[in-house]
Design an enzyme around this catalytic site. Structure first.
Site, mmCIF file in Angstrom:
data_model
loop_
_atom_site.group_PDB
_atom_site.id
_atom_site.type_symbol
_atom_site.label_atom_id
_atom_site.label_comp_id
_atom_site.label_asym_id
_atom_site.label_seq_id
_atom_site.Cartn_x
_atom_site.Cartn_y
_atom_site.Cartn_z
ATOM 1 N N HIS A 227 0.815 -1.210 0.000
ATOM 2 C CA HIS A 227 0.000 0.000 0.000
ATOM 3 C C HIS A 227 0.853 1.266 0.000
ATOM 4 O O HIS A 227 1.973 1.266 0.495
ATOM 5 C CB HIS A 227 -0.890 0.052 1.247
ATOM 6 C CG HIS A 227 -1.743 -1.152 1.416
ATOM 7 N ND1 HIS A 227 -2.125 -1.612 2.647
ATOM 8 C CD2 HIS A 227 -2.296 -2.017 0.522
ATOM 9 C CE1 HIS A 227 -2.879 -2.694 2.518
ATOM 10 N NE2 HIS A 227 -2.984 -2.956 1.236
ATOM 11 N N LYS B 222 6.259 6.417 6.718
ATOM 12 C CA LYS B 222 5.754 5.505 7.750
ATOM 13 C C LYS B 222 6.896 5.038 8.634
ATOM 14 O O LYS B 222 7.995 4.757 8.152
ATOM 15 C CB LYS B 222 5.118 4.270 7.117
ATOM 16 C CG LYS B 222 3.858 4.534 6.339
ATOM 17 C CD LYS B 222 3.302 3.243 5.739
ATOM 18 C CE LYS B 222 2.056 3.524 4.926
ATOM 19 N NZ LYS B 222 1.556 2.299 4.289
ATOM 20 N N TYR C 148 1.965 1.657 13.470
ATOM 21 C CA TYR C 148 2.739 2.553 12.625
ATOM 22 C C TYR C 148 2.315 3.993 12.787
ATOM 23 O O TYR C 148 1.175 4.303 13.068
ATOM 24 C CB TYR C 148 2.730 2.123 11.166
ATOM 25 C CG TYR C 148 1.390 1.908 10.509
ATOM 26 C CD1 TYR C 148 0.891 2.826 9.606
ATOM 27 C CD2 TYR C 148 0.658 0.750 10.758
ATOM 28 C CE1 TYR C 148 -0.318 2.611 8.966
ATOM 29 C CE2 TYR C 148 -0.553 0.526 10.123
ATOM 30 C CZ TYR C 148 -1.035 1.472 9.225
ATOM 31 O OH TYR C 148 -2.229 1.259 8.598
ATOM 32 N N ASP D 73 -6.264 -6.005 -1.544
ATOM 33 C CA ASP D 73 -4.950 -6.564 -1.839
ATOM 34 C C ASP D 73 -4.990 -7.542 -3.006
ATOM 35 O O ASP D 73 -4.000 -7.700 -3.714
ATOM 36 C CB ASP D 73 -4.352 -7.194 -0.590
ATOM 37 C CG ASP D 73 -4.047 -6.158 0.473
ATOM 38 O OD1 ASP D 73 -3.818 -4.988 0.100
ATOM 39 O OD2 ASP D 73 -4.048 -6.496 1.662
#
Length: 181
Positions: free
Chosen positions: A61, A71, A131, A167
């Site tokens: 992603h 991130k 995250y 996904d």
């Protein structure tokens, strides 16, 4: 805190100093001061957490500009194989990936700048993954590179992964009109 460079520019493994004894452990998972001393200047604006059973694969992603995100990821419980793919067209490492095992034991973290597609596979039951991001979630800019793109050749260390519909629908990198230059 140690900042370990990888072969992809801006993708860094962060190894915290962990202090443990018979009571447990303590470590700083993030320090703006130490990051600034290392030349890193991200301002994180949102924290996210997911829990997954063993065999789940999430990714690859990213968010397109102007909502692109850096991130910083880590595992609180369990273990993952974490993967960063360079999707910056003008990068010398375009299409290459770096992977690292993140676990509750090793306490490693993985930093990815904008222009990196990110994914992970869970290696243990009930893995809790956290995250930080430096831009807010913008669903209109969310995109996905196909997790099993043969061009990438990623060994996810699991078989028959559990995937979301999103996904399953990712595009191969060669078919991708990447917004990152």
């Amino acid at each position: 805190m140690e900042f370990i460079k990888t072969n992809i520019e801006g993708v860094i493994i962060v190894k915290p100093d962990v202090f443990g004894d018979e009571r447990g452990y303590f470590y700083e998972s993030y320090s703006a001061k130490k990051w600034a001393e290392a030349g890193l200047s991200y301002t994180f604006v949102q924290d996210n957490e997911s829990k997954s059973k063993k065999g789940v694969l999430r990714g690859l992603h990213f968010q397109a500009p102007p909502y692109a995100q850096a991130k910083l990821v880590r595992v609180i419980k369990g273990a993952v194989l974490d993967v960063a793919v360079d999707i910056r067209k003008n990068s010398p490492t375009y299409g290459q990936h770096v992977s690292v095992e993140l676990s509750e034991e090793n306490k490693l973290q993985f930093l990815m700048p904008p222009g990196i597609a990110h994914g992970f596979s869970t290696l243990r039951e009930d893995t809790i993954f956290c995250y930080k991001v430096d831009a807010f979630y913008a669903p209109q800019s969310e995109m996905s590179v196909k997790w099993d793109d043969p061009q990438l050749g990623i060994d996810w260390k699991i078989t028959n992964p559990l995937l979301s519909p999103k996904d399953h629908a990712g595009l191969c990198l060669k078919d991708f009109k990447t917004p990152f230059i």
